[in-house]
Design a protein around this motif. Structure first.
Motif, PDB file in Angstrom:
ATOM      1  N   ARG A  32     -66.249 -58.497 -11.782  1.00  0.00           N
ATOM      2  CA  ARG A  32     -67.569 -58.495 -11.728  1.00  0.00           C
ATOM      3  C   ARG A  32     -68.135 -57.646 -12.434  1.00  0.00           C
ATOM      4  N   ARG A  33     -67.562 -56.409 -12.969  1.00  0.00           N
ATOM      5  CA  ARG A  33     -68.148 -55.308 -13.859  1.00  0.00           C
ATOM      6  C   ARG A  33     -68.058 -56.049 -15.574  1.00  0.00           C
ATOM      7  N   VAL A  34     -66.993 -56.406 -15.641  1.00  0.00           N
ATOM      8  CA  VAL A  34     -66.808 -57.089 -17.025  1.00  0.00           C
ATOM      9  C   VAL A  34     -67.827 -57.992 -17.372  1.00  0.00           C
ATOM     10  N   TYR A  35     -67.821 -58.811 -16.407  1.00  0.00           N
ATOM     11  CA  TYR A  35     -68.544 -60.065 -16.796  1.00  0.00           C
ATOM     12  C   TYR A  35     -70.090 -60.014 -16.266  1.00  0.00           C
ATOM     13  N   GLU A  36     -70.352 -58.953 -15.698  1.00  0.00           N
ATOM     14  CA  GLU A  36     -71.645 -58.448 -15.223  1.00  0.00           C
ATOM     15  C   GLU A  36     -72.360 -59.432 -14.259  1.00  0.00           C
ATOM     16  N   VAL A  37     -71.259 -59.891 -13.199  1.00  0.00           N
ATOM     17  CA  VAL A  37     -71.926 -60.890 -12.178  1.00  0.00           C
ATOM     18  C   VAL A  37     -71.998 -59.912 -10.841  1.00  0.00           C
ATOM     19  N   PRO A  38     -73.025 -59.480 -10.367  1.00  0.00           N
ATOM     20  CA  PRO A  38     -73.227 -58.600  -9.164  1.00  0.00           C
ATOM     21  C   PRO A  38     -73.471 -59.533  -7.964  1.00  0.00           C
ATOM     22  N   VAL A  39     -72.238 -60.111  -7.552  1.00  0.00           N
ATOM     23  CA  VAL A  39     -72.445 -60.673  -6.241  1.00  0.00           C
ATOM     24  C   VAL A  39     -72.873 -59.796  -5.190  1.00  0.00           C
ATOM     25  N   PRO A  40     -73.921 -60.315  -4.651  1.00  0.00           N
ATOM     26  CA  PRO A  40     -74.765 -59.498  -3.545  1.00  0.00           C
ATOM     27  C   PRO A  40     -74.154 -59.623  -2.267  1.00  0.00           C
ATOM     28  N   VAL A  41     -74.101 -58.556  -1.072  1.00  0.00           N
ATOM     29  CA  VAL A  41     -73.764 -58.816   0.036  1.00  0.00           C
ATOM     30  C   VAL A  41     -75.088 -58.683   0.875  1.00  0.00           C
ATOM     31  N   PRO A  42     -74.963 -59.790   1.742  1.00  0.00           N
ATOM     32  CA  PRO A  42     -74.034 -60.668   2.230  1.00  0.00           C
ATOM     33  C   PRO A  42     -74.224 -61.695   1.353  1.00  0.00           C
ATOM     34  N   SER A  43     -72.687 -62.477   0.954  1.00  0.00           N
ATOM     35  CA  SER A  43     -72.887 -63.815   0.521  1.00  0.00           C
ATOM     36  C   SER A  43     -71.592 -64.263   1.109  1.00  0.00           C
ATOM     37  N   LYS A  62     -61.038 -66.969 -28.163  1.00  0.00           N
ATOM     38  CA  LYS A  62     -62.230 -66.909 -28.833  1.00  0.00           C
ATOM     39  C   LYS A  62     -63.578 -66.606 -27.722  1.00  0.00           C
ATOM     40  N   THR A  63     -63.315 -66.971 -26.407  1.00  0.00           N
ATOM     41  CA  THR A  63     -64.097 -66.571 -25.484  1.00  0.00           C
ATOM     42  C   THR A  63     -63.634 -66.641 -24.064  1.00  0.00           C
ATOM     43  N   GLU A  74     -79.338 -64.440 -21.882  1.00  0.00           N
ATOM     44  CA  GLU A  74     -78.573 -63.935 -23.236  1.00  0.00           C
ATOM     45  C   GLU A  74     -78.682 -62.415 -23.421  1.00  0.00           C
ATOM     46  N   GLN A  75     -77.561 -62.153 -23.936  1.00  0.00           N
ATOM     47  CA  GLN A  75     -77.515 -60.701 -24.332  1.00  0.00           C
ATOM     48  C   GLN A  75     -76.752 -60.767 -25.501  1.00  0.00           C
ATOM     49  N   ARG A  76     -76.802 -59.343 -26.197  1.00  0.00           N
ATOM     50  CA  ARG A  76     -76.056 -59.256 -27.376  1.00  0.00           C
ATOM     51  C   ARG A  76     -74.701 -58.791 -27.175  1.00  0.00           C
ATOM     52  N   ASP A  77     -73.937 -58.926 -27.975  1.00  0.00           N
ATOM     53  CA  ASP A  77     -72.518 -58.810 -27.993  1.00  0.00           C
ATOM     54  C   ASP A  77     -72.392 -57.439 -27.974  1.00  0.00           C
ATOM     55  N   PRO A  78     -71.301 -56.647 -27.405  1.00  0.00           N
ATOM     56  CA  PRO A  78     -70.301 -57.295 -26.438  1.00  0.00           C
ATOM     57  C   PRO A  78     -70.683 -57.573 -25.136  1.00  0.00           C
ATOM     58  N   ALA A  79     -71.973 -57.502 -24.598  1.00  0.00           N
ATOM     59  CA  ALA A  79     -72.543 -57.768 -23.225  1.00  0.00           C
ATOM     60  C   ALA A  79     -72.318 -59.194 -23.076  1.00  0.00           C
ATOM     61  N   PRO A  80     -71.882 -59.700 -21.720  1.00  0.00           N
ATOM     62  CA  PRO A  80     -71.756 -61.086 -21.703  1.00  0.00           C
ATOM     63  C   PRO A  80     -72.946 -61.931 -21.405  1.00  0.00           C
ATOM     64  N   THR A  81     -73.061 -63.006 -21.561  1.00  0.00           N
ATOM     65  CA  THR A  81     -74.110 -64.005 -21.401  1.00  0.00           C
ATOM     66  C   THR A  81     -73.936 -64.873 -20.043  1.00  0.00           C
ATOM     67  N   GLN A  82     -74.824 -64.977 -19.315  1.00  0.00           N
ATOM     68  CA  GLN A  82     -74.803 -65.529 -17.859  1.00  0.00           C
ATOM     69  C   GLN A  82     -75.645 -66.886 -17.918  1.00  0.00           C
ATOM     70  N   ASP A  83     -74.853 -67.925 -17.579  1.00  0.00           N
ATOM     71  CA  ASP A  83     -76.034 -69.301 -17.248  1.00  0.00           C
ATOM     72  C   ASP A  83     -75.816 -69.458 -15.699  1.00  0.00           C
ATOM     73  N   VAL A  84     -77.043 -69.452 -15.058  1.00  0.00           N
ATOM     74  CA  VAL A  84     -77.354 -69.426 -13.730  1.00  0.00           C
ATOM     75  C   VAL A  84     -78.058 -70.638 -13.257  1.00  0.00           C
ATOM     76  N   VAL A  85     -77.507 -71.335 -12.217  1.00  0.00           N
ATOM     77  CA  VAL A  85     -78.234 -72.551 -11.435  1.00  0.00           C
ATOM     78  C   VAL A  85     -78.315 -72.183 -10.118  1.00  0.00           C
ATOM     79  N   THR A 106     -68.039 -64.006 -22.413  1.00  0.00           N
ATOM     80  CA  THR A 106     -68.115 -62.822 -23.250  1.00  0.00           C
ATOM     81  C   THR A 106     -67.223 -62.954 -24.339  1.00  0.00           C
ATOM     82  N   VAL A 107     -67.412 -62.689 -25.575  1.00  0.00           N
ATOM     83  CA  VAL A 107     -66.372 -62.711 -26.661  1.00  0.00           C
ATOM     84  C   VAL A 107     -65.484 -61.352 -26.769  1.00  0.00           C
ATOM     85  N   PRO A 108     -64.181 -61.543 -26.498  1.00  0.00           N
ATOM     86  CA  PRO A 108     -63.321 -60.259 -26.661  1.00  0.00           C
ATOM     87  C   PRO A 108     -63.178 -59.561 -27.896  1.00  0.00           C
TER      88      PRO A 108
END
Length: 193
Positions: A80-91, A103-104, A163-174, A191-193
């Motif tokens: 969650r930290r590396v990909y910057e996906v803050p899953v909220p509580v409660p979920s 590559k990705t 969309e964020q600048r590398d090396p920060a990840p980009t998130q697509d959300v629906v 994210t690009v390693p």
């Protein structure tokens, strides 16, 4: 002819070593046997237990990395930290899947949360609800095939690309806002390693 050296006799006032009685001999041998069993048995038992735990751990890791689709449960804190996906509580209905190549790297996450949870999630990405666009299916067809997600049919679909600048990840959300009190969120963070 060789001279022999005479042996010295013990001092006459020193008593000889007393003869060991049977009870003492049995006690001494039992104690020796116990020490040998402890010195050999305890490490051997530890090795057996350790080997079983290691084998079980390997099986769990093998199952985790052999997964070819969404796995029920929360992604690790590190993911969650590396990909910057803050899953909220409660979920609820939380599931994830991670893919990596040279590559990705991608983390696919889905969860159902509350209205406040959605706001907290979006704030964690650095955006707000105004960034969501109606009928914007931001997750690619390829990602939908990988995860089995389908965004057609019924539902009030909202989406965004953070969309964020590398090396920060980009998130697509629906987000499926069909039930605004319990929106279902789908995220692909890459994210690009």
């Amino acid at each position: 002819m060789t001279d022999s050296v005479p042996h010295q006799a013990g001092a006459p006032d020193e008593p000889g070593r007393p003869v060991e009685d049977r009870r003492h001999m049995i006690r001494r041998r039992s104690l020796t046997l116990l020490i040998i069993v402890l010195l050999i048995g305890v490490p051997a038992g530890y090795l057996v237990i350790s080997a079983n735990q290691s084998r079980d751990s390997g099986r769990e890791k093998e199952a985790k990395y052999a997964a070819t689709g969404m796995t029920e449960g929360w992604p690790s804190k590190l993911q969650r930290r590396v990909y910057e996906v803050p899953v909220p509580v409660p979920s609820e209905e939380v599931a994830y899947y991670e893919t990596n190549n040279w590559k990705t790297s991608r983390l696919y996450v889905q969860f159902e949360t509350t209205g406040a949870g959605l706001d907290a999630f979006l704030a964690g990405l650095g955006v707000d609800r105004d960034t969501l666009k109606r009928d914007n299916i931001a997750i690619s067809d390829r990602a939908q095939r990988v995860t089995g997600w389908e965004f057609g049919g019924s539902g009030s679909w909202w989406g965004l690309v953070n969309e964020q600048r590398d090396p920060a990840p980009t998130q697509d959300v629906v987000v499926n806002m069909e039930n605004p009190d319990h929106p279902m969120v789908y995220v692909v963070s890459r994210t690009v390693p």
